[in-house]
Design an enzyme around this catalytic site. Structure first.
Site, PDB file in Angstrom:
ATOM      1  N   TYR A  25       6.572   3.529  49.653  1.00  0.00           N
ATOM      2  CA  TYR A  25       7.864   4.019  49.170  1.00  0.00           C
ATOM      3  C   TYR A  25       7.877   5.549  49.212  1.00  0.00           C
ATOM      4  CZ  TYR A  25      12.231   3.390  46.577  1.00  0.00           C
ATOM      5  OH  TYR A  25      13.557   3.348  46.203  1.00  0.00           O
ATOM      6  N   GLY A  26       7.643   6.095  50.410  1.00  0.00           N
ATOM      7  CA  GLY A  26       7.575   7.558  50.557  1.00  0.00           C
ATOM      8  C   GLY A  26       8.831   8.122  51.192  1.00  0.00           C
ATOM      9  N   GLN A  28      10.175   8.011  54.260  1.00  0.00           N
ATOM     10  CA  GLN A  28      11.026   7.045  54.975  1.00  0.00           C
ATOM     11  C   GLN A  28      11.336   5.841  54.098  1.00  0.00           C
ATOM     12  OE1 GLN A  28      12.434   7.043  58.109  1.00  0.00           O
ATOM     13  NE2 GLN A  28      11.786   9.156  58.347  1.00  0.00           N
ATOM     14  N   HIS A 107       6.912   4.143  63.931  1.00  0.00           N
ATOM     15  CA  HIS A 107       6.289   4.977  64.960  1.00  0.00           C
ATOM     16  C   HIS A 107       5.341   4.042  65.720  1.00  0.00           C
ATOM     17  CE1 HIS A 107       4.424   8.246  66.998  1.00  0.00           C
ATOM     18  NE2 HIS A 107       3.511   8.562  66.116  1.00  0.00           N
ATOM     19  N   ASP A 190       6.818  11.492  70.993  1.00  0.00           N
ATOM     20  CA  ASP A 190       6.755  12.000  69.617  1.00  0.00           C
ATOM     21  C   ASP A 190       5.530  12.920  69.448  1.00  0.00           C
ATOM     22  OD1 ASP A 190       7.858  11.430  66.739  1.00  0.00           O
ATOM     23  OD2 ASP A 190       5.680  11.335  66.555  1.00  0.00           O
ATOM     24  N   GLU A 225      15.458  37.841  59.805  1.00  0.00           N
ATOM     25  CA  GLU A 225      15.831  37.833  61.209  1.00  0.00           C
ATOM     26  C   GLU A 225      15.105  36.720  61.982  1.00  0.00           C
ATOM     27  OE1 GLU A 225      18.261  39.953  61.843  1.00  0.00           O
ATOM     28  OE2 GLU A 225      18.373  39.296  63.928  1.00  0.00           O
TER      29      GLU A 225
HETATM   30  N1  LIG Z   1       8.603  11.555  57.768  1.00  0.00           N
HETATM   31  C1  LIG Z   1       9.407  11.450  58.813  1.00  0.00           C
HETATM   32  O1  LIG Z   1      10.300  12.276  58.994  1.00  0.00           O
HETATM   33  C2  LIG Z   1       9.269  10.313  59.811  1.00  0.00           C
HETATM   34  C3  LIG Z   1      10.215  10.202  60.858  1.00  0.00           C
HETATM   35  C4  LIG Z   1      10.136   9.106  61.730  1.00  0.00           C
HETATM   36  C5  LIG Z   1       9.127   8.177  61.587  1.00  0.00           C
HETATM   37  N2  LIG Z   1       8.198   8.328  60.576  1.00  0.00           N
HETATM   38  C6  LIG Z   1       7.161   7.312  60.439  1.00  0.00           C
HETATM   39  O2  LIG Z   1       7.377   6.612  59.221  1.00  0.00           O
HETATM   40  C7  LIG Z   1       6.130   6.141  58.724  1.00  0.00           C
HETATM   41  C8  LIG Z   1       5.976   6.583  57.292  1.00  0.00           C
HETATM   42  O3  LIG Z   1       5.961   8.004  57.241  1.00  0.00           O
HETATM   43  P1  LIG Z   1       6.398   8.801  55.930  1.00  0.00           P
HETATM   44  O4  LIG Z   1       6.485  10.240  56.344  1.00  0.00           O
HETATM   45  O5  LIG Z   1       7.552   8.147  55.293  1.00  0.00           O
HETATM   46  O6  LIG Z   1       5.084   8.569  54.994  1.00  0.00           O
HETATM   47  P2  LIG Z   1       4.711   9.242  53.572  1.00  0.00           P
HETATM   48  O7  LIG Z   1       5.937   9.574  52.823  1.00  0.00           O
HETATM   49  O8  LIG Z   1       3.714  10.328  53.796  1.00  0.00           O
HETATM   50  O9  LIG Z   1       3.915   8.052  52.854  1.00  0.00           O
HETATM   51  C9  LIG Z   1       4.555   6.844  52.512  1.00  0.00           C
HETATM   52  C10 LIG Z   1       3.791   6.042  51.478  1.00  0.00           C
HETATM   53  O10 LIG Z   1       2.495   5.657  51.959  1.00  0.00           O
HETATM   54  C11 LIG Z   1       1.580   5.728  50.872  1.00  0.00           C
HETATM   55  N3  LIG Z   1       0.186   5.839  51.337  1.00  0.00           N
HETATM   56  C12 LIG Z   1      -0.462   6.932  51.820  1.00  0.00           C
HETATM   57  N4  LIG Z   1      -1.726   6.627  52.147  1.00  0.00           N
HETATM   58  C13 LIG Z   1      -1.879   5.328  51.841  1.00  0.00           C
HETATM   59  C14 LIG Z   1      -2.973   4.421  51.921  1.00  0.00           C
HETATM   60  N5  LIG Z   1      -4.166   4.802  52.379  1.00  0.00           N
HETATM   61  N6  LIG Z   1      -2.787   3.142  51.524  1.00  0.00           N
HETATM   62  C15 LIG Z   1      -1.587   2.721  51.059  1.00  0.00           C
HETATM   63  N7  LIG Z   1      -0.517   3.528  50.936  1.00  0.00           N
HETATM   64  C16 LIG Z   1      -0.654   4.815  51.325  1.00  0.00           C
HETATM   65  C17 LIG Z   1       2.079   6.954  50.172  1.00  0.00           C
HETATM   66  O11 LIG Z   1       1.519   7.040  48.894  1.00  0.00           O
HETATM   67  P3  LIG Z   1       0.479   8.232  48.467  1.00  0.00           P
HETATM   68  O12 LIG Z   1       0.355   9.230  49.562  1.00  0.00           O
HETATM   69  O13 LIG Z   1       1.035   8.827  47.219  1.00  0.00           O
HETATM   70  O14 LIG Z   1      -0.802   7.515  48.216  1.00  0.00           O
HETATM   71  C18 LIG Z   1       3.567   6.705  50.151  1.00  0.00           C
HETATM   72  O15 LIG Z   1       3.925   5.787  49.137  1.00  0.00           O
HETATM   73  C19 LIG Z   1       5.063   6.657  59.681  1.00  0.00           C
HETATM   74  O16 LIG Z   1       4.795   5.659  60.630  1.00  0.00           O
HETATM   75  C20 LIG Z   1       5.749   7.835  60.357  1.00  0.00           C
HETATM   76  O17 LIG Z   1       5.239   8.126  61.647  1.00  0.00           O
HETATM   77  C21 LIG Z   1       8.265   9.367  59.691  1.00  0.00           C
END
Ligand SMILES: NC(=O)c1ccc[n+]([C@@H]2O[C@H](COP(=O)([O-])OP(=O)(O)OC[C@H]3O[C@@H](n4cnc5c(N)ncnc54)[C@H](OP(=O)(O)O)[C@@H]3O)[C@@H](O)[C@H]2O)c1
Length: 335
Positions: A25-26, A28, A107, A190, A225
């Protein structure tokens, strides 16, 4: 080019009776969950007991461990950091990937590099937004949508494309058009942007700021700037609407346009294509993925040092000062 799909091509009924488990629940996870729920889908959240977990409860979702959510779900959407996905899948999800379920990625990384190999009797799809979560939510609430790549890697149920299109509709993406790609293409392009275009932009700003200050210009003027006014950001945003060159033709003086034209090839010669091809080669042959794995195993030692140095840089100190002096519309203070 792959096909583009719109609202008319997607039907929410396809997955309305299915349970979607958002794993993570981060950035995305939160924003996509809210959009999907408001579109009438049945969303549950699987998150480890961390600081993100209370947000899911506050937002009114049923919160489970990743394992319990995977067990209850028909569709499992992996929204945790890519580097953690292989481990989380093996520990908590693999045993619940039973016949006919679906696993979806934002991704293509885990599939492209074989870090996750799902069983043959499940669907495997890609729904990869080209926007941070915050904007996915804002665009959805405004009646629009964020651009998204969709793809199918395994189509066991023969409904995989329909299922992922329904998800894309639920987050608002098919309002503007979801573009079909392969997992390989999405992952490689990407990574290329992260390895080449983004570092070039950020590094060019940093080196320009440092050089201007060394040449005796005031720090605040140099910062405003180079990026802090938001002007360059606004021009790039406008370029996404009107075209890369049209934005300058329509919004800048002949002096500015001539200055750019005079220096463009000198500051960025075509010979850089050699470097571009080398970077792409390392993405395609897995060399970068190996380096990333090593860095992950070290606890991101190198990255932590870079982050610390950047945050302590003179540029960021100036940014904090400038933010107190000039409130640029829409800017949030750097933390
Ligand atoms: N961010 C973007 O703009 C974006 C854009 C397109 C696609 N994506 C893709 O979307 C996906 C998620 O990215 P995000 O940026 O949303 O991720 P994020 O916010 O960094 O992390 C999402 C969740 O994962 C949990 N997490 C981290 N490490 C973990 C572990 N070892 N075990 C279980 N849970 C864990 C985090 O909790 P804690 O860290 O607090 O433990 C958090 O709840 C990825 O595949 C990324 O490539 C992201």
């Amino acid at each position: 080019m792959g096909k583009v799909y719109y609202d008319k091509d997607a039907d929410l009924k396809e997955i309305k009776k299915q349970t979607i488990a958002i794993i993570g629940y981060g950035i995305q996870g939160r924003n996509q969950s809210l959009n999907m729920r408001e579109s009438g889908l049945n969303v549950i959240v699987g998150n480890i007991d961390d600081h993100y977990a209370p947000n899911a409860i506050k937002d009114g979702f049923k919160l489970y461990s990743p394992e319990a959510a995977a067990e209850r779900a028909d569709i499992i959407y992996m929204l945790i950091p890519d580097d953690a996905q292989g481990y989380v899948y093996e520990q908590y999800i693999r045993q619940h990937m039973t016949k006919g379920k679906a696993i979806v990625f934002a991704h293509g990384f885990s599939i492209r590099y074989g870090r996750i190999v799902p069983p043959k009797d499940v669907d495997v799809m890609l729904m990869a937004p080209r926007m941070p979560g915050k904007q996915i939510r804002e665009y959805f609430l405004n009646g629009s949508g964020a651009p998204v790549f969709i793809g199918v890697h395994q189509n066991y149920t023969k409904r995989a494309k329909h299922r992922v299109l329904a998800m894309a509709k639920a987050i608002g993406a098919t309002r503007i058009g979801a573009l079909e790609v392969s997992f390989e293409e999405e992952t490689e392009v990407d990574h290329f942007i992260e390895h080449f275009l983004l570092p070039i932009i950020v590094r060019a700003i940093r080196v320009s700021y440092d050089a201007l200050v060394e040449e005796g210009y005031s720090k605040e003027v140099a910062l405003l700037e180079t990026y802090a006014s938001g002007e360059i950001g606004e021009l790039i945003l406008e370029a996404s609407r009107v075209g890369l060159y049209q934005v300058f033709q329509q919004n800048t003086s002949p002096t500015a346009q001539f200055g750019m034209a005079h220096y463009a090839e000198k500051v960025f010669p075509d010979s850089n294509k050699k470097m571009i091809k080398d970077i792409l080669k390392k993405i395609k042959n897995g060399e970068f993925e190996k380096v990333l794995k090593k860095e992950g195993l070290s606890g991101y030692k190198h990255l932590k040092k870079v982050v610390k140095d950047n945050n302590q840089s003179d540029l960021i100190k100036t940014h904090h000062r400038l933010q107190k002096m000039i409130k640029i519309s829409g800017n949030e203070a750097v933390k």
